[in-house]
Design a protein around this motif. Structure first.
Motif, PDB file in Angstrom:
ATOM      1  N   SER A  69      52.241 -12.525  18.286  1.00 14.28           N
ATOM      2  CA  SER A  69      51.549 -13.745  18.720  1.00 14.28           C
ATOM      3  C   SER A  69      51.449 -14.686  17.518  1.00 14.28           C
ATOM      4  O   SER A  69      51.182 -14.242  16.400  1.00 14.28           O
ATOM      5  N   ARG A  70      51.626 -15.947  17.783  1.00 16.15           N
ATOM      6  CA  ARG A  70      51.541 -16.935  16.704  1.00 16.15           C
ATOM      7  C   ARG A  70      50.903 -18.209  17.231  1.00 16.15           C
ATOM      8  O   ARG A  70      51.141 -18.620  18.364  1.00 16.15           O
ATOM      9  N   ARG A  71      50.079 -18.840  16.379  1.00 15.44           N
ATOM     10  CA  ARG A  71      49.499 -20.130  16.714  1.00 15.44           C
ATOM     11  C   ARG A  71      49.425 -20.963  15.436  1.00 15.44           C
ATOM     12  O   ARG A  71      49.079 -20.451  14.369  1.00 15.44           O
ATOM     13  N   ARG A  72      49.736 -22.262  15.556  1.00 14.58           N
ATOM     14  CA  ARG A  72      49.683 -23.174  14.409  1.00 14.58           C
ATOM     15  C   ARG A  72      48.999 -24.477  14.825  1.00 14.58           C
ATOM     16  O   ARG A  72      48.981 -24.822  16.002  1.00 14.58           O
ATOM     17  N   SER A  73      48.453 -25.165  13.852  1.00 16.51           N
ATOM     18  CA  SER A  73      47.788 -26.441  14.144  1.00 16.51           C
ATOM     19  C   SER A  73      47.947 -27.399  12.974  1.00 16.51           C
ATOM     20  O   SER A  73      47.804 -27.013  11.817  1.00 16.51           O
ATOM     21  N   ASN A  74      48.245 -28.643  13.295  1.00 14.28           N
ATOM     22  CA  ASN A  74      48.215 -29.710  12.292  1.00 14.28           C
ATOM     23  C   ASN A  74      47.226 -30.788  12.717  1.00 14.28           C
ATOM     24  O   ASN A  74      47.318 -31.948  12.285  1.00 14.28           O
ATOM     25  N   ALA A  75      46.267 -30.410  13.540  1.00 12.28           N
ATOM     26  CA  ALA A  75      45.231 -31.340  13.988  1.00 12.28           C
ATOM     27  C   ALA A  75      44.336 -31.715  12.808  1.00 12.28           C
ATOM     28  O   ALA A  75      44.259 -30.993  11.821  1.00 12.28           O
ATOM     29  N   SER A  80      39.335 -25.343  12.988  1.00  9.44           N
ATOM     30  CA  SER A  80      38.625 -25.104  14.244  1.00  9.44           C
ATOM     31  C   SER A  80      39.588 -25.153  15.418  1.00  9.44           C
ATOM     32  O   SER A  80      39.474 -24.360  16.370  1.00  9.44           O
ATOM     33  N   ASP A  81      40.561 -26.058  15.381  1.00 12.15           N
ATOM     34  CA  ASP A  81      41.549 -26.140  16.459  1.00 12.15           C
ATOM     35  C   ASP A  81      42.358 -24.851  16.546  1.00 12.15           C
ATOM     36  O   ASP A  81      42.621 -24.337  17.646  1.00 12.15           O
ATOM     37  N   LEU A  82      42.733 -24.317  15.383  1.00 11.87           N
ATOM     38  CA  LEU A  82      43.526 -23.088  15.351  1.00 11.87           C
ATOM     39  C   LEU A  82      42.770 -21.929  15.983  1.00 11.87           C
ATOM     40  O   LEU A  82      43.258 -21.272  16.913  1.00 11.87           O
ATOM     41  N   PHE A  83      41.559 -21.686  15.514  1.00 12.25           N
ATOM     42  CA  PHE A  83      40.841 -20.495  15.962  1.00 12.25           C
ATOM     43  C   PHE A  83      40.132 -20.694  17.300  1.00 12.25           C
ATOM     44  O   PHE A  83      39.878 -19.715  18.009  1.00 12.25           O
ATOM     45  N   ASP A  84      39.824 -21.936  17.654  1.00 11.06           N
ATOM     46  CA  ASP A  84      39.304 -22.172  19.003  1.00 11.06           C
ATOM     47  C   ASP A  84      40.343 -21.739  20.036  1.00 11.06           C
ATOM     48  O   ASP A  84      40.016 -21.140  21.063  1.00 11.06           O
ATOM     49  N   GLY A  85      41.611 -22.058  19.730  1.00 15.90           N
ATOM     50  CA  GLY A  85      42.683 -21.674  20.638  1.00 15.90           C
ATOM     51  C   GLY A  85      42.889 -20.172  20.701  1.00 15.90           C
ATOM     52  O   GLY A  85      43.273 -19.631  21.746  1.00 15.90           O
ATOM     53  N   VAL A  86      42.641 -19.500  19.584  1.00 17.32           N
ATOM     54  CA  VAL A  86      42.782 -18.040  19.556  1.00 17.32           C
ATOM     55  C   VAL A  86      41.632 -17.364  20.301  1.00 17.32           C
ATOM     56  O   VAL A  86      41.833 -16.538  21.191  1.00 17.32           O
ATOM     57  N   TYR A  87      40.404 -17.734  19.953  1.00 19.64           N
ATOM     58  CA  TYR A  87      39.228 -17.075  20.551  1.00 19.64           C
ATOM     59  C   TYR A  87      39.034 -17.446  22.023  1.00 19.64           C
ATOM     60  O   TYR A  87      38.321 -16.742  22.753  1.00 19.64           O
ATOM     61  N   ARG A  88      39.660 -18.528  22.446  1.00 26.08           N
ATOM     62  CA  ARG A  88      39.558 -18.926  23.856  1.00 26.08           C
ATOM     63  C   ARG A  88      40.048 -17.805  24.780  1.00 26.08           C
ATOM     64  O   ARG A  88      39.574 -17.650  25.910  1.00 26.08           O
ATOM     65  N   ARG A  89      40.982 -17.006  24.264  1.00 22.60           N
ATOM     66  CA  ARG A  89      41.537 -15.911  25.067  1.00 22.60           C
ATOM     67  C   ARG A  89      40.491 -14.854  25.404  1.00 22.60           C
ATOM     68  O   ARG A  89      40.643 -14.095  26.364  1.00 22.60           O
ATOM     69  N   PHE A  90      39.438 -14.774  24.592  1.00 25.38           N
ATOM     70  CA  PHE A  90      38.442 -13.713  24.768  1.00 25.38           C
ATOM     71  C   PHE A  90      37.111 -14.232  25.318  1.00 25.38           C
ATOM     72  O   PHE A  90      36.204 -13.449  25.603  1.00 25.38           O
ATOM     73  N   LYS A  91      37.023 -15.563  25.446  1.00 17.11           N
ATOM     74  CA  LYS A  91      35.734 -16.197  25.748  1.00 17.11           C
ATOM     75  C   LYS A  91      35.112 -15.731  27.060  1.00 17.11           C
ATOM     76  O   LYS A  91      33.905 -15.455  27.129  1.00 17.11           O
ATOM     77  N   ASP A  92      35.901 -15.635  28.093  1.00 18.38           N
ATOM     78  CA  ASP A  92      35.333 -15.340  29.418  1.00 18.38           C
ATOM     79  C   ASP A  92      35.496 -13.887  29.844  1.00 18.38           C
ATOM     80  O   ASP A  92      35.290 -13.554  31.024  1.00 18.38           O
ATOM     81  N   LEU A  93      35.848 -13.029  28.901  1.00 20.93           N
ATOM     82  CA  LEU A  93      36.006 -11.625  29.255  1.00 20.93           C
ATOM     83  C   LEU A  93      34.651 -10.984  29.521  1.00 20.93           C
ATOM     84  O   LEU A  93      33.689 -11.224  28.789  1.00 20.93           O
ATOM     85  N   PRO A  94      34.551 -10.144  30.542  1.00 19.50           N
ATOM     86  CA  PRO A  94      33.309  -9.389  30.747  1.00 19.50           C
ATOM     87  C   PRO A  94      33.137  -8.386  29.604  1.00 19.50           C
ATOM     88  O   PRO A  94      34.124  -7.955  28.988  1.00 19.50           O
ATOM     89  N   PRO A  95      31.912  -7.988  29.288  1.00 17.79           N
ATOM     90  CA  PRO A  95      31.648  -7.096  28.155  1.00 17.79           C
ATOM     91  C   PRO A  95      32.465  -5.815  28.173  1.00 17.79           C
ATOM     92  O   PRO A  95      32.916  -5.344  27.119  1.00 17.79           O
TER      93      PRO A  95
END
Length: 631
Positions: A69-75, A80-95
């Motif tokens: 998996s790879r993610r990059r940002s030049n925002a 914050s743009d880089l890791f917001d996009g990464v952690y978004r994958r886990f945001k709505d997961l049930p415990p």
């Protein structure tokens, strides 16, 4: 630093040495590695302002499932743009799923045991997403996939590119990153194929051979073969698809790298304090990666530091110590203080030891530590002066009032220059932009006594001198001091860099412009043409035969003479105070930073053959009126 320059990037590599279940149980999260990577990058954000990227590899993933998996940002808000996009994958997961490491690894990206982060400070080229590391070389064979990120500049990209073409490749672009990726990738392919050919006659199945390749791939040999002709300063971090990881450092140790490992985790970063803070370990536990060595973590978790190329004389970048690295490193902090302390006597001579009529300050904020060292040096010298005054008192003068007057002597230390971080000039038209630049800094009024006080300002370096002239000196002159003394904790920057710092155009250096003016004023302008001709004569020689044709020009004038001319250049014509400039000497730099003696931008002594080629090219460009990079 008053003149902003772009410089070295930052890397962070993590290898989790335990299964994800271990971190879930001990630390309460299966995202332990991801969280540590984010912190490592945040603690090194000084090393990248143009973008960031990260990549992960899952070790032992089933065929047919995504393991890279790879993610990059030049925002503008790249972190914050880089890791917001990464952690978004886990945001709505049930415990129950968020706390299930098996589920996370099987179903979600960024849950691998190998993690690589990069902070980009681009020295040239467009700031587009494609220039952000990590770079990925993909292949259907798991062991031929390569992820690469680094902090490096090579002087011989053309030579390396031509070698790739001779091998039959057709790289998509001629950049050092792509060239290095393909160079290492070529030898990775070759090593994998060699092992496959070796094991095939023994009757192993292809899947069994894959396992043997994972175990027997010699990363040390691979890096030795790939890097033979690298010329430059580099720290390169790589992840191989099946789970091996490496970080290699150039043989002169130009670019920095530090590592730490225990039974849970192995980490490499560009700066030691980042590791200390994120993992809460003592600085003695964090090791410097030795020049010419590679930090290697095999798929099975075996950790080693191995030589991959013959080490050369150490030339660790002294600018790391002066400015680039964060001053929270104990050694760097003490070195910066020493740089300031060594200038104390020269400063006192410049102000004629007049403590009553001298105000000491600094240009925020990276010069603050050197300023502290300078003040401590001045205070120690002042103690000697007080002792001498007391010893010389006559019996009649020896009274409490006289003693009190002597003992009350102390340097007048004030914070006078303040940077207005909110000032923005990019929306202004060309006519008004210059005027707006002069207001990037503000000053504290009412402290300096008009036409009577001398103002001493500490900066950590002066590259071009434009900000100093157009902003700092102009605005502090409004305080109406009798004299302004600018003190640089770094020596005069006389030569271009080619190993990572964006200082490649000779005509931009205020020290070089001072040299040219001195040559013209003293009827020695012909020496410029002679140096140009020497450069042209060596232009097509192998880089190993090229010598620095520019350095001898500086021998025509004393160090102080060049400083005096620089003072004239950076003095606006319409200000009243006299301006004087005091520079650190190269001897002083070496005394303060004995283990980081890479000083080519000050001395012209380049640690690799490609450096001499670059300085000559930069001079040729200047003489021919070409406003372009020298490498």
């Amino acid at each position: 630093m008053s003149d902003a320059i772009k410089h070295e990037c930052g890397i962070a590599l993590i290898r989790l040495l335990k299964p994800l279940e271990y971190y879930q149980e001990k630390y309460g999260t299966s995202l332990y590695g991801l969280n540590k990577l984010k912190l490592l990058m945040q603690k090194q954000r000084n090393r990248g302002q143009d973008g960031a990227g990260m990549a992960t590899i899952k070790i032992g993933a089933e065929p047919g499932t995504k393991y890279i998996s790879r993610r990059r940002s030049n925002a503008p808000n790249y972190m914050s743009d880089l890791f917001d996009g990464v952690y978004r994958r886990f945001k709505d997961l049930p415990p129950e799923k968020l706390n299930d490491p098996h589920y996370l690894k099987a179903n979600l990206p960024y849950t691998g045991e190998l993690l690589l982060g990069h902070l980009r400070y681009g020295t040239h080229g467009e700031n587009v997403i494609e220039t952000c590391h990590p770079f990925l070389r993909q292949n259907n064979w798991v062991s031929r996939n390569l992820i690469l990120a680094g902090n490096f500049n090579l002087t011989n990209v053309d030579e390396l590119f031509d070698e790739l073409v001779e091998l039959g490749q057709s790289p998509k672009e001629k950049s050092d990153t792509v060239t290095v990726l393909e160079k290492i990738g070529h030898f990775l392919d070759d090593e994998v194929q060699r092992l496959h050919t070796w094991f095939k006659p023994d009757g192993y199945t292809n899947n069994e051979i894959n396992d043997l390749i994972f175990k027997n791939l010699d990363v040390q040999r691979l890096l030795r073969r790939a890097s033979k002709k690298f010329d430059g300063g580099y720290v390169m971090a790589g992840l191989i698809g099946h789970g091996d990881a490496f970080v290699l450092r150039d043989p002169n140790g130009i670019r920095p790298a530090f590592y730490y490992y225990d039974d849970e985790i192995a980490v490499v970063a560009s700066e030691r304090p980042a590791i200390q803070t994120v993992l809460d370990v003592h600085h003695s536990k964090v090791s410097e990666l030795k020049p010419g060595h590679a930090f290697i973590v095999k798929r099975d978790g075996q950790v080693s530091e191995k030589p991959f190329i013959d080490p050369k004389p150490r030339a660790a970048c002294s600018f790391e110590r002066i400015y680039f690295s964060r001053g929270t490193d104990r050694d760097i902090y003490l070195e910066r203080k020493k740089l300031g302390e060594l200038l104390a006597d020269k400063v006192l001579e410049a102000v004629d030891y007049d403590f009553d009529r001298t105000v000491f300050s600094f240009i925020p904020n990276t010069a603050e530590t050197a300023f502290l060292g300078m003040i401590q040096g001045i205070e120690r010298r002042l103690d000697d002066i007080k002792k001498e005054k007391i010893v010389n008192l006559t019996e009649k003068e020896l009274n409490s009032k006289k003693l009190e007057k002597i003992l009350s002597l102390k340097p007048r230390v004030e914070k006078l220059v303040v940077k207005d971080a909110k000032q923005r000039t990019f929306i202004a038209d060309t006519t008004s932009r210059g005027a707006m630049v002069s207001h990037v800094y503000d000053v504290t009024y009412g402290i300096v006594e008009n036409e009577r006080d001398t103002l001493v300002l500490m900066d950590d370096s002066i590259v071009r001198g434009t900000t100093m002239r157009d902003s700092i000196i102009r605005i502090v002159s409004r305080l109406r001091p009798k004299k302004i003394v600018i003190v640089s904790s770094a020596p005069q920057i006389r030569f271009p860099d080619c190993y990572g710092i964006d200082m490649s155009k000779m005509g931009e250096f205020v020290a070089f412009r001072a040299l040219v003016e001195l040559l013209k004023e003293n009827g020695k302008e012909n020496l410029l043409q002679e140096a140009y001709e020497r450069c042209k004569q060596m232009e097509n020689l192998p880089k190993e035969q090229i010598t620095n044709a520019v350095a001898s020009l500086y021998n025509e004038f004393s160090y102080e003479c060049v400083s005096q001319k620089i003072a004239q250049i950076i003095s606006p014509d319409d200000i009243k105070p006299k301006v004087e400039v005091i520079y650190q000497t190269i001897d002083g730099l070496q005394e303060a930073c004995p283990n980081n003696n890479g000083d080519w931008y000050f001395s012209g002594n380049y640690p690799t053959p490609g450096g001499n080629k670059v300085v000559n090219k930069a001079f040729v460009n200047y003489m021919e009126g070409k406003n372009e990079r020298a490498y």
